[in-house]
Design an enzyme around this catalytic site. Structure first.
Site, PDB file in Angstrom:
ATOM      1  N   LYS A 161      43.334  32.571  -9.422  1.00  0.00           N
ATOM      2  CA  LYS A 161      42.215  33.336  -9.997  1.00  0.00           C
ATOM      3  C   LYS A 161      41.058  33.322  -8.999  1.00  0.00           C
ATOM      4  CE  LYS A 161      38.650  33.392 -12.187  1.00  0.00           C
ATOM      5  NZ  LYS A 161      37.396  34.014 -11.684  1.00  0.00           N
ATOM      6  N   GLU A 168      37.558  20.065  -7.040  1.00  0.00           N
ATOM      7  CA  GLU A 168      36.713  19.981  -5.855  1.00  0.00           C
ATOM      8  C   GLU A 168      35.396  20.635  -6.239  1.00  0.00           C
ATOM      9  OE1 GLU A 168      34.561  20.686  -3.229  1.00  0.00           O
ATOM     10  OE2 GLU A 168      35.934  22.046  -2.168  1.00  0.00           O
ATOM     11  N   CYS A 211      29.995  23.629  -0.236  1.00  0.00           N
ATOM     12  CA  CYS A 211      29.923  22.460  -1.125  1.00  0.00           C
ATOM     13  C   CYS A 211      29.575  21.195  -0.350  1.00  0.00           C
ATOM     14  CB  CYS A 211      31.223  22.295  -1.889  1.00  0.00           C
ATOM     15  SG  CYS A 211      32.665  22.416  -0.837  1.00  0.00           S
ATOM     16  N   GLU A 264      22.129  20.663  -6.356  1.00  0.00           N
ATOM     17  CA  GLU A 264      22.802  21.484  -5.351  1.00  0.00           C
ATOM     18  C   GLU A 264      22.157  22.879  -5.374  1.00  0.00           C
ATOM     19  OE1 GLU A 264      26.946  22.566  -6.083  1.00  0.00           O
ATOM     20  OE2 GLU A 264      27.365  22.170  -3.981  1.00  0.00           O
TER      21      GLU A 264
HETATM   22  P1  NDP Z   1      31.734  28.472 -11.055  1.00  0.00           P
HETATM   23  O1  NDP Z   1      32.164  27.063 -11.152  1.00  0.00           O
HETATM   24  O2  NDP Z   1      31.306  29.180 -12.274  1.00  0.00           O
HETATM   25  O3  NDP Z   1      32.912  29.364 -10.405  1.00  0.00           O
HETATM   26  C1  NDP Z   1      34.042  28.867  -9.721  1.00  0.00           C
HETATM   27  C2  NDP Z   1      35.302  29.561 -10.237  1.00  0.00           C
HETATM   28  O4  NDP Z   1      35.556  29.192 -11.583  1.00  0.00           O
HETATM   29  C3  NDP Z   1      35.194  31.078 -10.249  1.00  0.00           C
HETATM   30  O5  NDP Z   1      36.443  31.650  -9.983  1.00  0.00           O
HETATM   31  C4  NDP Z   1      34.784  31.326 -11.689  1.00  0.00           C
HETATM   32  O6  NDP Z   1      35.038  32.630 -12.115  1.00  0.00           O
HETATM   33  C5  NDP Z   1      35.623  30.335 -12.419  1.00  0.00           C
HETATM   34  N1  NDP Z   1      35.144  29.980 -13.745  1.00  0.00           N
HETATM   35  C6  NDP Z   1      33.912  30.157 -14.285  1.00  0.00           C
HETATM   36  N2  NDP Z   1      33.870  29.662 -15.548  1.00  0.00           N
HETATM   37  C7  NDP Z   1      35.098  29.165 -15.801  1.00  0.00           C
HETATM   38  C8  NDP Z   1      35.690  28.501 -16.919  1.00  0.00           C
HETATM   39  N3  NDP Z   1      34.998  28.256 -18.022  1.00  0.00           N
HETATM   40  N4  NDP Z   1      36.978  28.112 -16.843  1.00  0.00           N
HETATM   41  C9  NDP Z   1      37.698  28.319 -15.723  1.00  0.00           C
HETATM   42  N5  NDP Z   1      37.200  28.949 -14.632  1.00  0.00           N
HETATM   43  C10 NDP Z   1      35.916  29.352 -14.661  1.00  0.00           C
HETATM   44  O7  NDP Z   1      30.631  28.575  -9.964  1.00  0.00           O
HETATM   45  P2  NDP Z   1      29.511  29.707  -9.859  1.00  0.00           P
HETATM   46  O8  NDP Z   1      30.104  30.828  -9.157  1.00  0.00           O
HETATM   47  O9  NDP Z   1      28.909  30.016 -11.185  1.00  0.00           O
HETATM   48  O10 NDP Z   1      28.438  28.978  -8.997  1.00  0.00           O
HETATM   49  C11 NDP Z   1      27.496  28.119  -9.645  1.00  0.00           C
HETATM   50  C12 NDP Z   1      27.169  26.952  -8.782  1.00  0.00           C
HETATM   51  O11 NDP Z   1      28.338  26.194  -8.557  1.00  0.00           O
HETATM   52  C13 NDP Z   1      26.682  27.302  -7.393  1.00  0.00           C
HETATM   53  O12 NDP Z   1      25.349  27.579  -7.381  1.00  0.00           O
HETATM   54  C14 NDP Z   1      27.029  26.058  -6.657  1.00  0.00           C
HETATM   55  O13 NDP Z   1      26.014  25.117  -6.855  1.00  0.00           O
HETATM   56  C15 NDP Z   1      28.305  25.588  -7.300  1.00  0.00           C
HETATM   57  N6  NDP Z   1      29.511  25.993  -6.574  1.00  0.00           N
HETATM   58  C16 NDP Z   1      30.191  25.054  -5.888  1.00  0.00           C
HETATM   59  C17 NDP Z   1      31.291  25.415  -5.162  1.00  0.00           C
HETATM   60  C18 NDP Z   1      32.061  24.426  -4.386  1.00  0.00           C
HETATM   61  O14 NDP Z   1      32.748  24.798  -3.440  1.00  0.00           O
HETATM   62  N7  NDP Z   1      32.043  23.166  -4.747  1.00  0.00           N
HETATM   63  C19 NDP Z   1      31.742  26.779  -5.061  1.00  0.00           C
HETATM   64  C20 NDP Z   1      30.991  27.708  -5.885  1.00  0.00           C
HETATM   65  C21 NDP Z   1      29.929  27.292  -6.584  1.00  0.00           C
HETATM   66  P3  NDP Z   1      33.920  33.764 -11.835  1.00  0.00           P
HETATM   67  O15 NDP Z   1      33.348  33.548 -10.507  1.00  0.00           O
HETATM   68  O16 NDP Z   1      34.711  34.977 -11.847  1.00  0.00           O
HETATM   69  O17 NDP Z   1      32.959  33.636 -12.919  1.00  0.00           O
END
Ligand code: NDP
Length: 514
Positions: free
Chosen positions: A209, A283, A317, A414
């Site tokens: 996904k 992660e 991250c 973060e």
């Molecule tokens: P999310 O955790 O929401 O997104 C990561 C993935 O999870 C995306 O594919 C998202 O889908 C999906 N997702 C969202 N909600 C759910 C759920 N309830 N169950 C399963 N999968 C889900 O991160 P965000 O994009 O909202 O970013 C928010 C914050 O997260 C950032 O500002 C940053 O601080 C942190 N982040 C950290 C990352 C890392 O590498 N550790 C990467 C990205 C974000 P979709 O995007 O389609 O909503």
């Protein structure tokens, strides 16, 4: 990058928060534009779901638009998978596992994984340009970092596919089944590679996904999977938002969930998966300390600090977002950093000279702005170089804060943007104390000329990765992952195979697979 239709970082015509404390001039010359051609990329108007080796329209009959964050231009409509679509993808993955992939000899699986790597290399320019258009990152990063590393992950794990029985001494490796994999938007193709390559090498099938703001390179990867004639259903790609990810986590036919993203969503997934019998690796976020001692090579350290936090707009991250400088070095480091910030080029991500591209989404830009505003409100001193930001799209100037205390939100949360918080320390013990004073534990950096000090620090850092005299270096053979709220499980290296395998004790030397 100044010009008509642009705004500057101080907020004239823009929406940035805070005032720069002082302005350092940028390079006194203008660069000639050096845009990478978009011609190599063909974006379709509409993308279906990739299930059972074919593109199929979503049963949900829903679509969402993906945009170019540097212009806000619509790029394509992308299917939004509902519950039924996700269930269909999981069924396809299960069938492929039962009927072909599970029992395919490792050396045959290796050939497919190897072919994927070769195709990625051959089409790397196309992938890099598409990654930059859909996600906003500078072309020089997608070209020189994301693509080579994504191919390297497939090459690396191709090498393991026929050696699994030799990888875990005293244990026999068996594939787990169907992996549900959810990835974020900061390294879309690379994260797909981190997830898919070990799963395929291990003999698992997958439902992937991608993030809703960056689905296009995963869908181009689906075309590569067709080209290499990967058996139908071995990899399925379901696009959509958070609900699609949640549906995947809930699917009973999934044996393992691998998630990269925010700590908040990671915790929710952990609650859902608890007592379901599904394996889980997370992660999550980070708030890494990049620690500079007074004997560090100064210019090299400044480059490492810049790479640590401004690489990929800080959407990393493991970004070195908290700089800890030994007190005696504070002034020269800050002075050099300010001068260096003045030379960073912010703008068109497809321009080969661009250092800082677009923020990935409006939502992410608002989050950065809110946290930066909290920094000034809580009394830290902001610095942004004079730089002009394009009028349309989502932009944030490289920013640093001095006068930061550990209780400030910008030192704790973060930000996931190009924002550095600078703190000081006097002794190595204080550096350790401050570096570990975070709920996260993903990465850290240490800059010093003393090898013994590097080892002393590395032993005390509660971080999955500690870089010494460098930062943000990745290699497929190195495990990567966190402690505490940064998650658990490792990706990369032989460690990265384990979450995709059932490891059973070996009796005698029988049962080897080849
Ligand atoms: P999310 O955790 O929401 O997104 C990561 C993935 O999870 C995306 O594919 C998202 O889908 C999906 N997702 C969202 N909600 C759910 C759920 N309830 N169950 C399963 N999968 C889900 O991160 P965000 O994009 O909202 O970013 C928010 C914050 O997260 C950032 O500002 C940053 O601080 C942190 N982040 C950290 C990352 C890392 O590498 N550790 C990467 C990205 C974000 P979709 O995007 O389609 O909503």
């Amino acid at each position: 990058m100044a010009g008509d239709g642009e705004r500057n970082a101080k907020g004239e015509g823009g929406a940035l928060q805070g005032r720069p404390s002082q302005v350092v001039r940028r390079t006194p010359w203008e660069y000639t534009p050096a845009p990478e051609s978009r011609d190599v990329v063909r974006i379709k108007d509409r993308y279906d779901l990739f299930i059972g080796g074919r593109f199929v329209p979503p049963l949900s009959e829903r679509w969402r638009t993906t945009i170019d964050p540097s212009t806000e231009e619509s790029l394509a409509e992308v299917a939004e998978a509902g519950e039924e679509d996700v269930a269909r993808a999981v069924e396809a993955a299960r069938e492929a596992w039962d009927t072909s992939w599970r029992d395919l000899p490792g050396k045959e699986r290796a050939k497919y994984v190897y072919r994927i790597a070769r195709e990625l290399q051959e089409r790397s320019r196309e992938f890099a340009v598409l990654e930059t258009i859909d996600g906003g990152k500078p072309i020089k990063e997608s070209r020189d970092v994301d693509l080579p590393l994504a191919a390297a992950h497939f090459f690396y794990y191709a090498g393991w596919a026929d050696k699994l029985d030799y990888a875990f001494v005293g244990r026999r490796a068996r594939p787990l089944g169907v992996a549900g994999q959810i990835i974020p938007w900061n390294f879309p193709l690379l994260m797909a590679a981190w997830k898919l390559a070990p799963a395929l090498a291990a003999g698992d099938t997958a439902v992937l996904k991608p993030a809703e703001t960056t689905p296009l390179t995963a869908l181009l990867l689906a075309e590569v999977l067709q080209d290499v004639e990967l058996p139908p259903g071995v990899v399925n790609i379901v696009t959509g938002g958070g609900e699609t990810g949640a549906a995947l986590v809930h699917q009973p036919g999934v044996d393992k969930i691998a998630f990269t993203g925010s700590t908040e969503v990671g915790k929710a997934i952990q609650r859902t998966v608890a007592s379901s019998g599904k394996r889980l690796t997370l992660e999550l976020g980070g708030k890494a300390a990049n620690i500079v001692f007074d004997d560090a090579p100064l210019d090299q350290a400044v480059e490492g600090i810049v790479n640590g936090i401004y690489f990929n707009q800080g959407h990393v991250c493991c970004a070195g977002s908290r700089l800890l400088v030994q007190e005696s070095l504070f002034e020269p480091v800050v002075e050099k950093l300010k001068a260096r910030l003045g030379t960073l080029r912010v703008g068109d991500p497809l321009d080969k000279n661009t250092d800082i591209g677009a923020i990935n989404s409006k939502q992410q830009l608002e989050k950065i702005e809110e946290l930066v505003a909290s920094g000034t409100e809580e009394g830290a001193e902001i610095y942004q170089p004079e730089c002009h930001l394009p009028e349309r799209g989502f932009w944030f100037a490289p920013t640093l804060f001095t006068g930061v205390s550990q209780s400030h939100r910008i030192a704790k949360e973060e930000i996931f943007g190009p924002v550095l918080s600078i703190l000081t320390f006097r002794t190595p013990e204080e550096a350790v104390e401050k570096a570990n004073n975070t709920p996260y534990g993903l990465s850290a950096g240490v800059w010093t000329e003393k090898g013994s000090r590097i080892l002393w620090m590395a032993q005390r850092m509660r971080a999955g990765v500690v870089w010494a005299n460098t930062y943000n270096r990745f290699d497929p053979s190195s495990p990567f992952g966190g402690y505490k709220e940064s998650g658990f499980g490792r990706e990369g290296g032989v460690h990265g195979l384990e979450p995709y395998l059932e490891l059973e004790p070996v009796t005698g030397n029988g049962g080897r697979r080849g």
